[in-house]
Scaffold this motif. Structure first.
Motif: not given
Length: 571
Positions: A215-221
């Motif tokens: 999930v974190a790998a696809r999170a916006p930033d």
């Protein structure tokens, strides 16, 4: 068209205020957008390790026969959550090699999640009864990674908020994810442990954490911002010179480093392999000798430094004559550390004067009554009272969570209905009564049974297929969780009201960390006391300690009332 009509046409339209979503509506909103769904996952990722390390882990330790004194010392891993503001500047400013290209916040989140997966696997491969030192190392690593992830997640929530997903909505979604994780890491973990081995339970939980990495790998930033307004303020004329700030930071840093070293060294000596025939170090002796000095190093020394800086600045000593235009990475990091460790207390001391001692005393003691023994709840239920894992899972982590939510709601209602300090005082008194409930439960629950029989609760339980023994546990947990829910809601509101608007985030982080300092340190003594004095006696002692918080609340109420009267007299 008249002028009045034109003015009304040009006036901005005020959007209707929508009530804060709750329950299933909040979950539906959380799954609607990428940011909101990510926030739900991050809330789960933050809540799961905390539940597994601070509560559920002690159920495992108690089941395999680890002494309560040792459990108490191991519970000091919770200090990682209290002291996470110490390394928050590093998380905020340092770009990780290789992972840094994935995003400013999510790179840290992914790193911490990966470390926790490895640490849970390490816990699963280690037997705590025979390898407690190695087991403790994995637990410490997991706690540090979890606390660091919290820093990055909190920053991510603020960074990505926008009009479609405001920070208030993201915060509510975060709490929803955190509560779901509390049930999974508490109730579900206990239910699984009744059907499989503890190592397998932690491997399953590690697998859930591994899913969070995806999930974190696809999170916006977001990109890295320029120097903040607070950093810019430090460069203006009249502010303390960088050299003066560096000296102050060095004094405070050495004090904190010494305290952490002493705590860490003692943990190693207790949890490591002792020479044959040599007695284990005594937690009570350590706290008698070092406990006051640890509090002085982490609280009093920073306060004295803050007061000294205020005096220097007020008199115009060691301040900038002109704006400081020099920039460097090292100075930026030092500014972050100064704003995290020194500036919040300096502002508080300058605003409150000697009253800051009362405020700090109240912060240090308010949650002491229940925080000091909370880590021993599972060993108490499972090993001393001999409830089953399924019974404890339902009573503590399902029923108990609803009672806590009820308490939080009551706290908010009382705050609005009768005012700030009456509610804060009630929040200080009720947990004391909750401790007496647990003392009664430890001695067989005669008074709890009398209450249940008076109101027909035992008869009702029998009709529903339960028994008086379960009613006893549910009533004790109800009293404790409702009272601590009220106390928590009141105290969060109090802290939110006392922080400065210029230092809201860092000051709240520092003060809320101090809230758990004494309680976390006291758990080591509590564990040893449970072994030697018994549960009922220690519950009564901790109730008596809660009276200290009541005294500080009354002093703070008097201080604020006096200050308000003086302010009115001057107007």
């Amino acid at each position: 068209m008249t002028g009045a009509t034109a003015a009304s046409d040009e006036a901005p339209k005020v959007a209707p205020v929508n009530p804060r979503p709750k329950g299933w509506r909040l979950l539906k909103i959380a799954l609607r957008t990428r940011k909101a769904a990510t926030m739900l996952a991050f809330g789960f990722s933050s809540g799961l390790p905390y539940a597994l390390l601070i509560g559920t882990l002690n159920a495992w330790l108690g089941e395999v026969g680890v002494a309560l004194a040792t459990i108490g010392v191991l519970s000091w891993i919770g200090l990682a959550y209290s002291f996470k503001f110490l390394w928050s500047p590093l998380v905020d400013r340092f770009e990780l090699p290789l992972l840094g290209r994935m995003g400013r916040r999510k790179s840290w989140i992914i790193l911490c999640q990966a470390v926790m997966v490895a640490a849970f696997a390490g816990l699963a491969s280690t037997h705590p009864a025979s390898q407690i030192g190695t087991f403790a190392i994995f637990a410490v690593i997991a706690a540090l990674a979890s606390a660091t992830q919290d820093v990055a997640v909190d920053a991510w929530r603020i960074d990505v908020a926008d009009e479609d997903t405001p920070v208030e909505l993201l915060s509510a979604i975060y709490q929803l994810g955190y509560r779901i994780a509390s049930i999974v890491g508490g109730a579900l973990a206990l239910v699984l442990a009744a059907r499989m081995s503890w190592p397998m339970v932690y491997l399953v939980m590690g697998g859930l954490m591994a899913l969070m990495i995806l999930v974190a790998a696809r999170a916006p930033d977001t990109s890295r911002p320029p120097v903040s307004a607070l950093h810019a303020l430090l460069t203006q004329p009249g502010q303390l010179t960088p050299r003066t700030r560096a000296i102050a930071l060095m004094i405070v840093g050495i004090s904190w480093a010494w305290a952490l070293y002493e705590i860490g060294s003692f943990m190693v000596s207790v949890l490591g392999d002792a020479p044959a025939g040599a007695p284990r170090p005594s937690t009570a002796d350590f706290m008698k000798l070092y406990g006051p000095w640890i509090v002085i190093a982490t609280v009093l020394v920073p306060l004295v430094v803050a007061a000294t800086l205020n005096a220097l600045q007020k008199r115009g000593h060691h301040v900038l004559d002109q704006a400081d235009t020099r920039r460097s990475g090292a100075r930026t990091v030092l500014n972050h550390l100064y704003l995290a460790l020194v500036a919040p207390l300096a502002e508080l001391a300058g605003r409150l004067g000697w009253g800051v001692l009362i405020v700090i005393g109240m912060i240090l003691t308010y949650t002491l009554c229940y925080n000091i023994w909370a880590a021993f709840a599972f060993p108490f239920y499972l090993d001393f009272l001999h409830y089953s894992k399924d019974e404890v899972a339902f009573a503590s982590k399902v029923f108990g969570i609803f009672m806590t939510i009820l308490g939080i709601g009551l706290g908010g209602y009382l705050f609005a209905r009768i005012g700030r300090f009456p509610t804060v005082l009630i929040g200080a008194i009720l947990p004391i009564l909750g401790n007496f409930l647990y003392a009664d439960l430890a001695e067989g629950g005669a008074h709890i049974d009398a209450f249940a029989n008076l109101f027909g609760l035992n008869a009702l339980a029998g009709a529903l297929g339960s028994d008086a023994r379960m009613v006893r546990l549910l009533l004790a947990i109800s009293g404790e969780n409702i009272s601590t829910g009220i106390a928590g809601a009141a105290f969060v509101a109090y802290l939110s009201g006392i922080v400065s608007k210029d230092f809201t985030a860092v000051q709240y982080a520092l003060l809320s960390s101090l809230t758990f300092l004494i309680g976390s340190l006291g758990r080591g003594i509590a564990g040893e006391a449970f072994d030697t004095l018994g549960y009922a006696t220690v519950f009564r002692y901790t109730a008596a300690v809660g009276l200290v918080a009541v005294v500080f609340v009354l002093l703070e109420w008097l201080r604020v009332a006096t200050s308000e009267r003086r302010a009115k007299a001057l107007t």
